[in-house]
Design a protein around this motif. Structure first.
Motif, PDB file in Angstrom:
ATOM      1  N   VAL A  72       0.850  -1.198   0.000  1.00  0.00           N
ATOM      2  CA  VAL A  72       0.000   0.000   0.000  1.00  0.00           C
ATOM      3  C   VAL A  72       0.881   1.241   0.000  1.00  0.00           C
ATOM      4  O   VAL A  72       1.811   1.358   0.799  1.00  0.00           O
ATOM      5  CB  VAL A  72      -0.934   0.014   1.236  1.00  0.00           C
ATOM      6  CG1 VAL A  72      -1.762   1.285   1.268  1.00  0.00           C
ATOM      7  CG2 VAL A  72      -1.829  -1.219   1.232  1.00  0.00           C
ATOM      8  N   GLU A  93     -11.406  -7.596   5.827  1.00  0.00           N
ATOM      9  CA  GLU A  93     -11.312  -6.440   4.926  1.00  0.00           C
ATOM     10  C   GLU A  93     -10.187  -6.616   3.920  1.00  0.00           C
ATOM     11  O   GLU A  93     -10.337  -6.296   2.740  1.00  0.00           O
ATOM     12  CB  GLU A  93     -11.077  -5.158   5.731  1.00  0.00           C
ATOM     13  CG  GLU A  93     -12.244  -4.710   6.597  1.00  0.00           C
ATOM     14  CD  GLU A  93     -12.265  -5.387   7.963  1.00  0.00           C
ATOM     15  OE1 GLU A  93     -13.144  -5.059   8.760  1.00  0.00           O
ATOM     16  OE2 GLU A  93     -11.407  -6.247   8.211  1.00  0.00           O
ATOM     17  N   GLU A  94      -9.043  -7.131   4.382  1.00  0.00           N
ATOM     18  CA  GLU A  94      -7.899  -7.351   3.495  1.00  0.00           C
ATOM     19  C   GLU A  94      -8.223  -8.392   2.432  1.00  0.00           C
ATOM     20  O   GLU A  94      -7.897  -8.237   1.256  1.00  0.00           O
ATOM     21  CB  GLU A  94      -6.681  -7.835   4.303  1.00  0.00           C
ATOM     22  CG  GLU A  94      -5.737  -6.756   4.718  1.00  0.00           C
ATOM     23  CD  GLU A  94      -5.102  -6.038   3.543  1.00  0.00           C
ATOM     24  OE1 GLU A  94      -4.192  -6.585   2.905  1.00  0.00           O
ATOM     25  OE2 GLU A  94      -5.513  -4.912   3.254  1.00  0.00           O
ATOM     26  N   ARG A 138     -10.463  -6.899  -0.064  1.00  0.00           N
ATOM     27  CA  ARG A 138      -9.764  -5.877  -0.861  1.00  0.00           C
ATOM     28  C   ARG A 138      -9.000  -6.505  -2.020  1.00  0.00           C
ATOM     29  O   ARG A 138      -9.033  -6.002  -3.145  1.00  0.00           O
ATOM     30  CB  ARG A 138      -8.795  -5.093   0.030  1.00  0.00           C
ATOM     31  CG  ARG A 138      -7.997  -4.023  -0.712  1.00  0.00           C
ATOM     32  CD  ARG A 138      -7.067  -3.278   0.222  1.00  0.00           C
ATOM     33  NE  ARG A 138      -5.929  -4.073   0.653  1.00  0.00           N
ATOM     34  CZ  ARG A 138      -4.810  -4.213  -0.058  1.00  0.00           C
ATOM     35  NH1 ARG A 138      -4.669  -3.602  -1.217  1.00  0.00           N
ATOM     36  NH2 ARG A 138      -3.813  -4.955   0.399  1.00  0.00           N
ATOM     37  N   VAL A 139      -8.297  -7.603  -1.760  1.00  0.00           N
ATOM     38  CA  VAL A 139      -7.448  -8.170  -2.811  1.00  0.00           C
ATOM     39  C   VAL A 139      -8.172  -9.155  -3.721  1.00  0.00           C
ATOM     40  O   VAL A 139      -7.753  -9.386  -4.853  1.00  0.00           O
ATOM     41  CB  VAL A 139      -6.184  -8.846  -2.226  1.00  0.00           C
ATOM     42  CG1 VAL A 139      -5.379  -7.859  -1.421  1.00  0.00           C
ATOM     43  CG2 VAL A 139      -6.525 -10.072  -1.410  1.00  0.00           C
ATOM     44  N   LYS A 160     -11.557  -8.919  -4.471  1.00  0.00           N
ATOM     45  CA  LYS A 160     -12.698  -8.306  -5.155  1.00  0.00           C
ATOM     46  C   LYS A 160     -12.340  -7.013  -5.872  1.00  0.00           C
ATOM     47  O   LYS A 160     -13.197  -6.327  -6.397  1.00  0.00           O
ATOM     48  CB  LYS A 160     -13.828  -8.024  -4.147  1.00  0.00           C
ATOM     49  CG  LYS A 160     -14.405  -9.269  -3.526  1.00  0.00           C
ATOM     50  CD  LYS A 160     -15.090 -10.149  -4.557  1.00  0.00           C
ATOM     51  CE  LYS A 160     -15.601 -11.439  -3.953  1.00  0.00           C
ATOM     52  NZ  LYS A 160     -16.196 -12.339  -4.963  1.00  0.00           N
ATOM     53  N   GLU A 161     -11.012  -6.634  -5.862  1.00  0.00           N
ATOM     54  CA  GLU A 161     -10.654  -5.362  -6.505  1.00  0.00           C
ATOM     55  C   GLU A 161     -10.679  -5.498  -8.010  1.00  0.00           C
ATOM     56  O   GLU A 161     -10.453  -6.538  -8.567  1.00  0.00           O
ATOM     57  CB  GLU A 161      -9.265  -4.914  -6.029  1.00  0.00           C
ATOM     58  CG  GLU A 161      -8.141  -5.886  -6.334  1.00  0.00           C
ATOM     59  CD  GLU A 161      -6.837  -5.466  -5.672  1.00  0.00           C
ATOM     60  OE1 GLU A 161      -6.839  -4.448  -4.972  1.00  0.00           O
ATOM     61  OE2 GLU A 161      -5.835  -6.168  -5.856  1.00  0.00           O
TER      62      GLU A 161
END
Length: 589
Positions: free
Chosen positions: A224, A581-582, A585-586, A588-589
């Motif tokens: 990030v 959340e992580e 994030r990876v 479904k991005e």
């Protein structure tokens, strides 16, 4: 570091391991050319805290967790940094009676007496762990803001480079001026500080971005990007010139992209910096990739593969021929996975050859070739040449076109083990992608052994981890917004854990990091992979020959027990490795 004999004595005295176990691990350590302590800790046979608590008991000294101490810099600097790093000793408290210092080896009497004479106080010793010493040593390296403030004050309050006027908008045309600029002391110190700070923060990339009135610096940490510093625009040309000189690039070329490399080595680290410059509206944007050449290669277990997936990968690695494909977007850790596999396969009995773009890390006994499109040395051309070099194992950086795909498949069919990557979102999609390259379906079916899809997720900081349960509205959001089949996920989690309890997501504990000074308030520290591993079974071969779509292949693979990345991620979230959340994030991005 404690000697092997001393470690053996401590382990026996504290009844941590018996003599038979110690003898076995000592032999394993000798094979790996490591000390007994290194081997026990790296193989996670003994926890570092348990071992050094035993050391404290053995020497009848108190144990201190340095991570829980707030160390005043005035006290820290009583022991100079070179002495602290060389002899593994950190000063953390001081009174009128004694200086408290943490060590890993209390038998270095000469150094301890020297420090006592230097501070004119007796030294009170405490035992701590090597990793705690390493973390505390980072305090010696001032923050960027402090360092740049010091530079600013020493240059008369103006952080400017010689040869640049007050406004910073003058154009510098001559190479001579640029060279002078790059050698300017404030510029050198700013660049050195940026590089050093990036190393100690564990950044993978440095972004230096010129704007109209400032230069923005960002670091990519754990995948990030974070804002780190805003520098005065006056430094723009100087920083660019300095980095060009370090990378052996053309100083007077401002209109074309340039690529270069340089290296920094000392006793603590060996870092290679891969530099890319590209012209933008306000100057030249610089991205520097940090490659830790001194870092040991990870094992497949350390990458984060679950037990069943690990077994499948290991079974396919020992096959003499066929293709092993790793898929995922840029920055998902594909190269690290391939290098880990090559490290396992790298023995004197085999010839390993690679064609890469770029070569990320140098590996001994592996013949690595760099793609160079300017002279028509492409993946396909390089691969064709490698086949005449009598290889057993070939690593192709990426299969991106029909020609490379066909040569790789034919190499796999004619007795070579081929490792490569594809840019697909998941494992089942890789098969139709190969068919889209006009590779014959029967060749794909007969040569592909296993496909691994992966992403990297940030790990929860262990110092501020806390648990929670999902609320009903959060569970509903997962179903509605992210379209996750939670019933299937729950069944998978329970099946992996072999649990007979009737649980659902609302009763399962999950974890997150609150944010602390150890993780810079992020709640995360480090990264680990989440995977889906799809071996090529007879049923899947039939689907490929029939040219079925990726959805049909995925459905069949899941029927046969393939765990998806999402499920692997949820399992790691339940184990406290990462957060939901992580994972979302990876995946479904």
């Amino acid at each position: 570091m404690l000697s092997d004999n001393k470690i053996q004595e401590i382990l026996k005295t504290n009844n941590i391991l018996d003599e038979e176990e110690i003898a076995k691990y000592l032999k394993d350590a000798e094979i790996k050319k490591e000390s007994l302590e290194q081997y026990l800790l790296e193989a996670q046979i003994i926890d570092e805290n348990i071992l050094y608590n035993a050391v404290a008991t053995f020497y009848n000294l108190p144990f201190v967790n340095l991570r829980e101490k707030s160390i005043d810099k005035d006290i820290l600097f009583l022991i100079p940094e070179p002495l602290a790093s060389t002899y593994q000793i950190i000063a953390f408290e001081k009174s009128d009676q004694a200086l408290s210092a943490a060590v890993t080896d209390p038998e270095d009497i000469q150094t301890i007496e020297f420090i006592g004479r230097k501070v004119n106080l007796p030294v009170s010793l405490f035992i701590t762990t090597p990793s705690a010493i390493k973390d505390a040593s980072k305090l010696y390296h001032q923050s960027l803001e402090t360092e740049l403030s010091n530079i600013q004050s020493k240059t008369g309050g103006k952080l400017t480079a010689t040869g640049l006027g007050g406004g910073g908008n003058e154009k510098i045309g001559s190479t001579g001026n640029l060279e002078d600029l790059a050698k300017d002391l404030p510029v050198i110190r700013v660049v050195d500080t940026l590089l050093e700070y990036a190393i100690f923060e564990g950044a993978s990339d440095i972004h230096i971005e010129p704007a109209e009135n400032a230069v923005f610096v960002r670091y990519r940490i754990d995948g990030v990007l974070r804002d780190v510093m805003t520098l005065p625009v006056n430094l723009k040309e100087g920083i660019t010139a300095r980095i060009k000189i370090l990378s052996n690039l053309k100083l007077d070329e401002h209109r074309l992209p340039q690529d270069g490399r340089f290296k920094i080595e000392n006793k603590d680290y060996r870092i290679s910096f891969r530099v890319s410059l590209i012209p933008v509206y306000d100057g030249e944007k610089i991205v520097i990739r940090l490659l830790d050449e001194g870092k040991k290669h990870l094992t497949l277990e350390q990458l984060g593969l679950q037990r069943n997936a690990l077994t499948i990968v290991k079974e396919n690695l020992v096959k003499p021929n066929g293709m092993l494909l790793v898929t995922g977007p840029t920055g998902s850790g594909k190269t690290t996975t391939l290098y880990t596999m090559m490290d396992i396969l790298n023995t004197p009995e085999v010839n390993i050859a690679t064609i890469e773009d770029p070569i990320e890390y140098r590996m001994p006994r592996v013949n690595q070739s760099q793609v160079n499109p300017k002279i028509k040395f492409t993946f396909a051309a390089g691969l064709r040449s490698l086949l005449r070099q009598d290889p057993n194992i070939i690593m192709v950086g990426e299969i991106r076109d029909k020609e490379t795909g066909n040569i790789a498949v034919n190499a796999a069919m004619t007795g070579h083990l081929v490792l490569s990557t594809l840019h697909t979102n998941d494992a089942p999609t890789a098969l139709p992608r190969l068919l889209d390259m006009d590779i014959e379906p029967f060749l794909v079916a007969s040569t592909v052994n296993v496909i691994i899809a992966q992403r990297l997720v940030r790990k929860i900081c262990k110092h501020c981890m806390t648990s929670f349960t999902l609320k009903p509205d959060e569970i509903q959001e997962l179903q509605d917004e992210f379209h996750i089949d939670l019933n299937h996920v729950t069944k998978t989690l329970l099946a992996v854990e072999k649990s007979t309890e009737q649980q659902d997501l609302s009763t399962m504990l999950f974890f997150h990091g609150k944010g602390c000074n150890k993780c810079g308030g992020q709640g995360y520290k480090g990264r680990v992979g989440i995977y889906e591993v799809m071996p090529m079974t007879e049923n899947l071969k039939e689907l490929v020959v029939s040219q079925k779509d990726s959805d049909t292949i995925r459905e069949k693979a899941r029927e046969e027990g393939m765990m998806t990345m999402l499920e692997d991620g949820f399992l790691k979230a339940k184990e406290g490795v990462t957060t939901i959340e992580e994972v979302l994030r990876v995946t479904k991005e």
